[in-house]
Design an enzyme around this catalytic site. Sequence first.
Site, mmCIF file in Angstrom:
data_model
loop_
_atom_site.group_PDB
_atom_site.id
_atom_site.type_symbol
_atom_site.label_atom_id
_atom_site.label_comp_id
_atom_site.label_asym_id
_atom_site.label_seq_id
_atom_site.Cartn_x
_atom_site.Cartn_y
_atom_site.Cartn_z
ATOM 1 N N ASP A 73 0.828 -1.207 0.000
ATOM 2 C CA ASP A 73 0.000 0.000 0.000
ATOM 3 C C ASP A 73 0.862 1.256 0.000
ATOM 4 O OD1 ASP A 73 0.927 -0.508 2.571
ATOM 5 O OD2 ASP A 73 -1.043 -0.967 3.396
ATOM 6 N N ASN A 80 -7.463 -2.669 14.322
ATOM 7 C CA ASN A 80 -8.871 -2.886 13.958
ATOM 8 C C ASN A 80 -9.040 -4.075 13.011
ATOM 9 O OD1 ASN A 80 -7.839 -1.960 11.567
ATOM 10 N ND2 ASN A 80 -9.225 -0.204 11.350
ATOM 11 N N HIS A 91 -7.333 -4.580 10.127
ATOM 12 C CA HIS A 91 -7.068 -4.386 8.694
ATOM 13 C C HIS A 91 -5.840 -5.161 8.241
ATOM 14 C CE1 HIS A 91 -4.538 -0.459 9.485
ATOM 15 N NE2 HIS A 91 -3.734 -1.471 9.356
ATOM 16 N N GLU A 125 -9.743 -1.679 5.366
ATOM 17 C CA GLU A 125 -10.330 -1.401 6.668
ATOM 18 C C GLU A 125 -11.598 -2.236 6.871
ATOM 19 O OE1 GLU A 125 -8.490 0.122 8.584
ATOM 20 O OE2 GLU A 125 -7.849 2.114 7.924
HETATM 21 C C1 F6R Z 1 1.493 -1.543 6.119
HETATM 22 C C2 F6R Z 1 0.161 -2.124 6.178
HETATM 23 C C3 F6R Z 1 -0.599 -2.160 7.443
HETATM 24 C C4 F6R Z 1 0.257 -2.496 8.663
HETATM 25 C C5 F6R Z 1 -0.601 -2.468 9.931
HETATM 26 C C6 F6R Z 1 0.213 -2.752 11.170
HETATM 27 O O1 F6R Z 1 2.039 -1.668 4.810
HETATM 28 O O2 F6R Z 1 -0.334 -2.539 5.188
HETATM 29 O O3 F6R Z 1 -1.631 -3.110 7.328
HETATM 30 O O4 F6R Z 1 0.843 -3.758 8.499
HETATM 31 O O5 F6R Z 1 -1.199 -1.219 10.065
HETATM 32 O O6 F6R Z 1 1.119 -1.713 11.356
HETATM 33 P P1 F6R Z 1 2.224 -1.812 12.489
HETATM 34 O O7 F6R Z 1 3.102 -2.943 12.121
HETATM 35 O O8 F6R Z 1 2.968 -0.490 12.403
HETATM 36 O O9 F6R Z 1 1.513 -1.996 13.767
#
Ligand code: F6R
Length: 251
Positions: A68, A136, A138, A143
């Site tokens: 992303d 959450n 995702h 989301e």
């Molecule tokens: C990042 C992504 C997100 C993260 C998620 C967890 O490329 O796609 O899904 O993997 O938000 O983020 P952290 O590891 O910072 O808690």
Amino acid sequence: MTAVIDVHRDALDVGRSVASRIAEVISARPDAAVGVATGSSPESIYQALAEMVATGLDVGQVQWYALDEYVGLPQGHPESYRAVLDRVLVRPLGLDPATVHVPDGFASDLEQAAAEYDILIRAAQIDIQLLGIGSNGHIGFNEPGSTFTSSTRVTELSESTRRDNARYFAHPDLVPRSCLTQGISTILSAAAIELVAIGANKGPAIAAALEGPTSTRSPASALQSHRHVRVSLDTSASSSLSHDFGAVPLP
Ligand code: F6R
């Protein structure tokens, strides 16, 4: 749910374990397509991979694909995922930046950029996809409410994700509101998936994803339909699971 679940003592052990499986894939197929995530969860994996490269793992032919990218940041912003991957992956592993593909969040036509990225990912046939999970639930930036058939697209970040990611920005208002993300069906097209979670704040999302019903309320629960998912948790991220897995010691 057919996923293998490993609980490790800490993030360092998670990193060493997941990196060793990525290295196995690369050793078997030197021009592997590896899907990478940003955020804090994979940091120890990239550190472990960098150590493996320093001691002989050849990643010269690997192609790397991001999940992303934010939309709305100025080009070159240090928190754009292009810039983050440059810091945590390209430089530590000594990669050619051209081998790291990131959706173009700066494109003038974002819908077209999303469609092109989806085609790129499906053509690449990702051998192993690394995923973090949002508090959450995702995956990528899919989301809650995202359909399991979604493809790469422009979408909005939830307020909870914007709050979680505010730690990377000087002010919470500076966290982008939208992004480009691989869709859930795009992610599920990978041959193997490595889901990683570190920290107690991920516990409920992990329990919902692995033990709850498959539901768009928990985007990560879509992984229950994938045949090759391996989940690596530190002990605190496993704390909401009904089963006590105990920590696996690494050699
Ligand atoms: C990042 C992504 C997100 C993260 C998620 C967890 O490329 O796609 O899904 O993997 O938000 O983020 P952290 O590891 O910072 O808690």
